[in-house]
Write a protein that holds these residues in place. Structure first.
Motif, PDB file in Angstrom:
ATOM      1  N   GLY A   1     -14.345  -2.755   0.117  1.00 25.20           N
ATOM      2  CA  GLY A   1     -13.622  -2.233  -1.038  1.00 25.20           C
ATOM      3  C   GLY A   1     -13.041  -0.857  -0.787  1.00 25.20           C
TER       4      GLY A   1
ATOM      5  N   GLN B   1      -9.243   5.273   5.705  1.00 30.56           N
ATOM      6  CA  GLN B   1      -8.086   5.066   6.583  1.00 30.56           C
ATOM      7  C   GLN B   1      -7.525   6.401   7.059  1.00 30.56           C
ATOM      8  OE1 GLN B   1      -5.701   2.695   3.932  1.00 30.56           O
ATOM      9  NE2 GLN B   1      -6.994   0.883   4.209  1.00 30.56           N
TER      10      GLN B   1
ATOM     11  N   THR C   1     -11.322  -2.206   6.515  1.00 29.27           N
ATOM     12  CA  THR C   1     -10.767  -3.158   7.481  1.00 29.27           C
ATOM     13  C   THR C   1      -9.456  -2.646   8.074  1.00 29.27           C
ATOM     14  OG1 THR C   1     -11.718  -4.853   6.055  1.00 29.27           O
ATOM     15  CG2 THR C   1     -10.309  -5.612   7.849  1.00 29.27           C
TER      16      THR C   1
ATOM     17  N   LYS D   1     -10.730  -9.447  -5.320  1.00 29.46           N
ATOM     18  CA  LYS D   1     -10.255  -8.160  -5.834  1.00 29.46           C
ATOM     19  C   LYS D   1     -10.568  -7.994  -7.319  1.00 29.46           C
ATOM     20  CE  LYS D   1      -6.477  -7.458  -2.715  1.00 29.46           C
ATOM     21  NZ  LYS D   1      -6.062  -8.821  -2.406  1.00 29.46           N
TER      22      LYS D   1
ATOM     23  N   TYR E   1       0.852  -1.189   0.000  1.00 30.45           N
ATOM     24  CA  TYR E   1       0.000   0.000   0.000  1.00 30.45           C
ATOM     25  C   TYR E   1       0.888   1.238   0.000  1.00 30.45           C
ATOM     26  CZ  TYR E   1      -3.489  -3.269   1.961  1.00 30.45           C
ATOM     27  OH  TYR E   1      -4.320  -4.324   2.203  1.00 30.45           O
TER      28      TYR E   1
ATOM     29  N   GLY F   1     -11.275  -0.137   1.915  1.00 27.91           N
ATOM     30  CA  GLY F   1     -10.110  -0.260   2.796  1.00 27.91           C
ATOM     31  C   GLY F   1     -10.508  -0.086   4.254  1.00 27.91           C
TER      32      GLY F   1
ATOM     33  N   ALA G   1      -0.495   4.601  -0.162  1.00 23.12           N
ATOM     34  CA  ALA G   1      -1.135   5.697   0.568  1.00 23.12           C
ATOM     35  C   ALA G   1      -2.400   5.187   1.227  1.00 23.12           C
ATOM     36  CB  ALA G   1      -1.475   6.817  -0.419  1.00 23.12           C
TER      37      ALA G   1
HETATM   38  P1  AMP Z   1     -11.794  -3.659   2.610  1.00 21.09           P
HETATM   39  O1  AMP Z   1     -12.653  -2.501   2.216  1.00 21.09           O
HETATM   40  O2  AMP Z   1     -11.262  -3.532   3.973  1.00 21.09           O
HETATM   41  O3  AMP Z   1     -12.488  -4.958   2.346  1.00 21.09           O
HETATM   42  O4  AMP Z   1     -10.496  -3.626   1.669  1.00 21.09           O
HETATM   43  C1  AMP Z   1     -10.576  -3.795   0.294  1.00 21.09           C
HETATM   44  C2  AMP Z   1      -9.236  -4.150  -0.325  1.00 21.09           C
HETATM   45  O5  AMP Z   1      -8.396  -3.016  -0.391  1.00 21.09           O
HETATM   46  C3  AMP Z   1      -8.482  -5.217   0.422  1.00 21.09           C
HETATM   47  O6  AMP Z   1      -8.116  -6.210  -0.503  1.00 21.09           O
HETATM   48  C4  AMP Z   1      -7.248  -4.519   0.956  1.00 21.09           C
HETATM   49  O7  AMP Z   1      -6.129  -5.372   0.939  1.00 21.09           O
HETATM   50  C5  AMP Z   1      -7.060  -3.353   0.004  1.00 21.09           C
HETATM   51  N1  AMP Z   1      -6.498  -2.172   0.649  1.00 21.09           N
HETATM   52  C6  AMP Z   1      -6.743  -1.724   1.894  1.00 21.09           C
HETATM   53  N2  AMP Z   1      -6.062  -0.588   2.139  1.00 21.09           N
HETATM   54  C7  AMP Z   1      -5.371  -0.295   1.031  1.00 21.09           C
HETATM   55  C8  AMP Z   1      -4.479   0.771   0.664  1.00 21.09           C
HETATM   56  N3  AMP Z   1      -4.191   1.762   1.503  1.00 21.09           N
HETATM   57  N4  AMP Z   1      -3.944   0.746  -0.576  1.00 21.09           N
HETATM   58  C9  AMP Z   1      -4.255  -0.258  -1.440  1.00 21.09           C
HETATM   59  N5  AMP Z   1      -5.084  -1.288  -1.157  1.00 21.09           N
HETATM   60  C10 AMP Z   1      -5.644  -1.309   0.064  1.00 21.09           C
END
Ligand code: AMP
Length: 429
Positions: free
Chosen positions: A48, A28, A52, A307, A21, A50, A23
């Motif tokens: 989607g 986040q 989590t 993904k 990652y 990020g 940024a």
């Molecule tokens: P989530 O919305 O938590 O289900 O995350 C969605 C996807 O985004 C997951 O596959 C994470 O690994 C990825 N992800 C989370 N944070 C980042 C970031 N800062 N940059 C790129 N990908 C990310």
């Protein structure tokens, strides 16, 4: 903005860098400093975005201390898939810290979970029902939880977990930090947030309809009994390698899976009646590209970490239009355009209208391509093309006719069905 600016510890920054990652995502960037500061958070964020890492990273930082015996952070989630996914994330981000994360969910033997919990854990990810079972058996002590997360709270309420959640809340210390994540805001969610959160920071990163801007949507009008033929045709003709197909019922998911397999398209079903290991197998096969079509029910598909999914098919439209948004929100991640296709039969017109009303725009109906409808007329023995292994279509396929497929490989009964501008035309192969 970089992760370093958010005040995270070097161990966490290292894990984030290893994940690649560059940024923080908007959720986040907003949630991490707030959670680190000990604030309650109410976040409107879909899968989607990020989300989590938005709560896991600061929680891990707040937990930093030698691993303890009882959970100090508790994440409640609606499904076992999401439990496994959140716990995996916590282990990945926390790999340079000495913290233990564990997940518990129903549908599997409780005893190994009891044994693991006895060994101690710092961050516990749980579905509410199983957590209550474990608490009742005194396998887990929730009296030291400092941080509570309700992830996908709207889905937990949809699934009827409100009473379980309230029972869990009674087992927690009154003084704690609370984070609530929800893709949508109903009155019920608002009431829960009011009861749970103290002076929360409100974050809304993805207005409900935002991600779908990235998704190309269209609908085919097709009689129910021809949907499977059209779907098989679309997969084959467009050479889709990875398609997530939504059905309304578990039984429908099983049946369609068999029909696609019968048509020579590798498929797997994922729904609540499948064992955990069957679900994991199906998902892994899909991710590896061995399974071309993953056929899922709404609830089971929630929390699947897939993904950049290029194609989502609504084999049946959902009863609740918001679910359409959740479903198609799985495509077009990370700025890539995705494609959402709906197969709409006559009796689903009102559901389509509900979706369009919610989206505040029309979903273009595109003319059907000519697609073969293949009936089984399976004689005993003899080698058959995979298509001919499929079950007999319910009722009579329009104009069933003996025909031969490409290169004469097909020898069963087939017709080519084409429906344009509302009128049904048939051509024979
Ligand atoms: P989530 O919305 O938590 O289900 O995350 C969605 C996807 O985004 C997951 O596959 C994470 O690994 C990825 N992800 C989370 N944070 C980042 C970031 N800062 N940059 C790129 N990908 C990310």
């Amino acid at each position: 903005m970089s992760f370093t600016d958010l005040g995270l510890k070097p161990e966490l920054l290292r894990a984030v860098a290893e994940k690649g990652y560059h940024a923080p995502t908007p959720i986040q960037a907003q949630a991490i400093p707030a959670v680190l500061a000990g604030r309650d958070v109410l976040a409107g964020a879909q899968t989607g975005t990020g989300k989590t890492a938005g709560f896991v990273l600061p929680i891990l930082q707040r937990l930093v201390a030698p691993a303890g015996a009882v959970p100090r952070a508790l994440v409640l989630v609606p499904t076992r898939e999401l439990a496994a996914q959140v716990a995996d994330s916590a282990r990945t981000y926390g790999k340079f810290l000495r913290l233990r994360t564990f997940q518990v969910f129903g549908g599997v033997n409780i005893n190994p979970q009891i044994t693991t919990l006895r060994a101690g854990c710092d961050l516990l990810v749980a579905t509410p029902g199983r957590l209550l079972d474990l608490a009742q058996q005194r396998a887990v002590d929730l009296g030291h939880v400092e941080i509570l997360v309700l992830d996908e709270a709207d889905r937990m309420l949809d699934m009827g977990f409100i009473h379980d959640i309230k029972r869990v809340l009674r087992l927690l210390p009154a003084k704690r930090q609370n984070l609530l994540f929800s893709a949508t805001y109903s009155d019920e969610i608002r009431a829960l947030a009011e009861r749970l959160l103290h002076d929360p920071l409100s974050i809304q990163v993805a207005p409900r309809n935002a991600p779908i801007e990235l998704v190309e949507q269209c609908a085919y009008r097709v009689p129910k009994e021809h949907k499977r033929h059209l779907l098989a045709h679309l997969i084959r003709e467009n050479d889709w390698r990875q398609v997530l197909v939504f059905t309304r019922t578990k039984h429908g998911a099983n049946r369609l899976t068999q029909q696609l397999e019968g048509a020579g398209i590798t498929a797997a079903a994922i729904h609540g009646n499948k064992s955990q290991s069957a679900r994991v197998r199906a998902l892994e096969g899909f991710k590896r590209g061995e399974v071309r079509a993953l056929v899922a029910t709404e609830v089971a598909a929630r929390g699947l970490d897939i993904k950049e999914l290029p194609h989502v098919v609504n084999y049946e439209l959902p009863n609740v239009p918001e679910d359409y948004v959740h479903r198609i929100g799985r495509t077009g991640r990370a700025g890539r355009p995705g494609e959402a296709i709906s197969l709409v039969s006559e009796d689903e017109n009102s559901l389509l209208r509900d979706v369009e009303r919610l989206l505040k725009r029309a979903i273009p109906v595109v003319p059907n391509p000519a697609f073969p409808i293949t009936e089984t007329a399976r004689p005993s023995g003899g080698s058959r093309s995979p298509e001919h292994a499929q079950a007999r279509a319910p009722g009579r396929a329009a104009g069933t006719h003996a025909g031969h497929g490409r290169g004469g490989a097909r020898s069963g009964k087939s017709v080519v069905h084409s429906q344009q501008a509302g009128s049904r035309r048939q051509r024979h192969r």
